[in-house]
Write a protein that holds these residues in place. Structure first.
Motif, mmCIF file in Angstrom:
data_model
loop_
_atom_site.group_PDB
_atom_site.id
_atom_site.type_symbol
_atom_site.label_atom_id
_atom_site.label_comp_id
_atom_site.label_asym_id
_atom_site.label_seq_id
_atom_site.Cartn_x
_atom_site.Cartn_y
_atom_site.Cartn_z
ATOM 1 N N THR A 39 43.794 60.705 3.148
ATOM 2 C CA THR A 39 42.639 59.892 2.772
ATOM 3 C C THR A 39 43.046 58.434 2.633
ATOM 4 O O THR A 39 44.212 58.119 2.391
ATOM 5 C CB THR A 39 42.013 60.345 1.435
ATOM 6 O OG1 THR A 39 42.991 60.206 0.404
ATOM 7 C CG2 THR A 39 41.537 61.778 1.498
ATOM 8 N N ALA B 144 40.825 62.720 6.745
ATOM 9 C CA ALA B 144 41.167 63.566 7.888
ATOM 10 C C ALA B 144 41.717 64.858 7.293
ATOM 11 O O ALA B 144 42.516 64.816 6.359
ATOM 12 C CB ALA B 144 42.208 62.888 8.757
ATOM 13 N N ALA C 149 44.522 57.658 7.803
ATOM 14 C CA ALA C 149 44.238 58.993 7.271
ATOM 15 C C ALA C 149 44.901 60.065 8.140
ATOM 16 O O ALA C 149 45.462 61.038 7.616
ATOM 17 C CB ALA C 149 42.734 59.221 7.172
ATOM 18 N N THR C 150 44.866 59.893 9.457
ATOM 19 C CA THR C 150 45.495 60.850 10.362
ATOM 20 C C THR C 150 46.997 60.894 10.133
ATOM 21 O O THR C 150 47.595 61.970 10.052
ATOM 22 C CB THR C 150 45.188 60.502 11.836
ATOM 23 O OG1 THR C 150 43.770 60.536 12.025
ATOM 24 C CG2 THR C 150 45.846 61.493 12.784
ATOM 25 N N VAL D 43 37.792 57.280 4.168
ATOM 26 C CA VAL D 43 37.910 58.122 5.352
ATOM 27 C C VAL D 43 38.881 59.236 5.003
ATOM 28 O O VAL D 43 39.922 58.999 4.404
ATOM 29 C CB VAL D 43 38.417 57.328 6.580
ATOM 30 C CG1 VAL D 43 38.699 58.260 7.747
ATOM 31 C CG2 VAL D 43 37.399 56.271 6.988
ATOM 32 N N SER E 279 41.225 52.825 9.400
ATOM 33 C CA SER E 279 41.223 53.824 8.331
ATOM 34 C C SER E 279 41.459 55.225 8.876
ATOM 35 O O SER E 279 42.208 56.012 8.292
ATOM 36 C CB SER E 279 39.894 53.791 7.568
ATOM 37 O OG SER E 279 39.730 52.552 6.920
ATOM 38 N N ARG E 280 40.823 55.559 10.006
ATOM 39 C CA ARG E 280 41.047 56.879 10.613
ATOM 40 C C ARG E 280 42.506 57.059 11.027
ATOM 41 O O ARG E 280 43.087 58.132 10.842
ATOM 42 C CB ARG E 280 40.122 57.087 11.821
ATOM 43 C CG ARG E 280 38.759 57.614 11.444
ATOM 44 C CD ARG E 280 37.950 58.019 12.672
ATOM 45 N NE ARG E 280 37.555 56.869 13.463
ATOM 46 C CZ ARG E 280 36.487 56.117 13.229
ATOM 47 N NH1 ARG E 280 35.701 56.406 12.207
ATOM 48 N NH2 ARG E 280 36.202 55.101 13.993
ATOM 49 N N TYR F 168 37.099 64.850 10.541
ATOM 50 C CA TYR F 168 37.074 63.560 9.849
ATOM 51 C C TYR F 168 35.771 63.449 9.072
ATOM 52 O O TYR F 168 34.738 63.952 9.499
ATOM 53 C CB TYR F 168 37.144 62.400 10.853
ATOM 54 C CG TYR F 168 38.460 62.300 11.558
ATOM 55 C CD1 TYR F 168 39.512 61.575 11.008
ATOM 56 C CD2 TYR F 168 38.668 62.926 12.771
ATOM 57 C CE1 TYR F 168 40.735 61.484 11.654
ATOM 58 C CE2 TYR F 168 39.885 62.845 13.423
ATOM 59 C CZ TYR F 168 40.906 62.126 12.861
ATOM 60 O OH TYR F 168 42.126 62.039 13.498
ATOM 61 N N LEU G 18 37.054 50.926 10.164
ATOM 62 C CA LEU G 18 36.988 52.384 10.201
ATOM 63 C C LEU G 18 37.998 52.974 11.173
ATOM 64 O O LEU G 18 38.604 54.017 10.898
ATOM 65 C CB LEU G 18 35.567 52.848 10.524
ATOM 66 C CG LEU G 18 34.578 52.668 9.378
ATOM 67 C CD1 LEU G 18 33.156 52.959 9.831
ATOM 68 C CD2 LEU G 18 34.947 53.553 8.200
ATOM 69 N N ASN G 19 38.217 52.320 12.316
ATOM 70 C CA ASN G 19 39.241 52.789 13.259
ATOM 71 C C ASN G 19 40.626 52.743 12.614
ATOM 72 O O ASN G 19 41.416 53.679 12.748
ATOM 73 C CB ASN G 19 39.224 51.969 14.548
ATOM 74 C CG ASN G 19 38.076 52.345 15.457
ATOM 75 O OD1 ASN G 19 37.590 53.466 15.421
ATOM 76 N ND2 ASN G 19 37.640 51.404 16.277
ATOM 77 N N SER H 233 33.637 60.449 6.371
ATOM 78 C CA SER H 233 33.666 59.111 5.776
ATOM 79 C C SER H 233 32.489 58.972 4.825
ATOM 80 O O SER H 233 31.476 59.650 4.961
ATOM 81 C CB SER H 233 33.627 58.008 6.835
ATOM 82 O OG SER H 233 32.405 58.028 7.527
#
Length: 106
Positions: A24, A96, A61-62, A94, A57-58, A82, A54-55, A84
């Motif tokens: 997260t 994952a 998180a990944t 976000v 953040s993803r 995913y 957001l990109n 959010s």
């Protein structure tokens, strides 16, 4: 580390389910960019600063999810998802998550 959003990996046999793993992050933009982005809502169109946030953040998180799976000795993560949510104005969480597994190739 293989990441898939299905419940199996073609050509592989899942030998052990290690459990749910997650990553997260909560991120925000600075107040100046938040104000500028607010004006964009008047004229319409993509708010690139938030798309970029957001990109990023993803990706964070990944990586955190993968790090957790690696610490368990996983070979893959299946059923990757995913989510959010807005936690406050200009800040988003976000997450994952998926299932860490050990596997053998058939």
């Amino acid at each position: 580390m293989k990441l898939v959003n299905i419940d199996y990996i073609p050509g592989c046999e899942i030998t052990e389910c290690l459990g749910i793993v997650k990553g997260t992050v909560v991120q925000s933009k600075n107040i100046g960019k938040d104000i500028i982005s607010g004006f964009k809502t008047i004229v319409g169109g993509e708010i690139k600063d938030y798309t970029d946030m957001l990109n990023q953040s993803r990706a964070i998180a990944t990586k955190r999810m993968v790090d957790e799976a690696e610490s368990l000795g996983a070979d893959a993560i299946i059923n990757v998802r995913y989510g959010s949510s807005s936690v406050m104005s200009g800040a988003a969480e976000v997450i994952a998550y998926g299932t860490a597994v050990k596997m053998n190739e058939k």
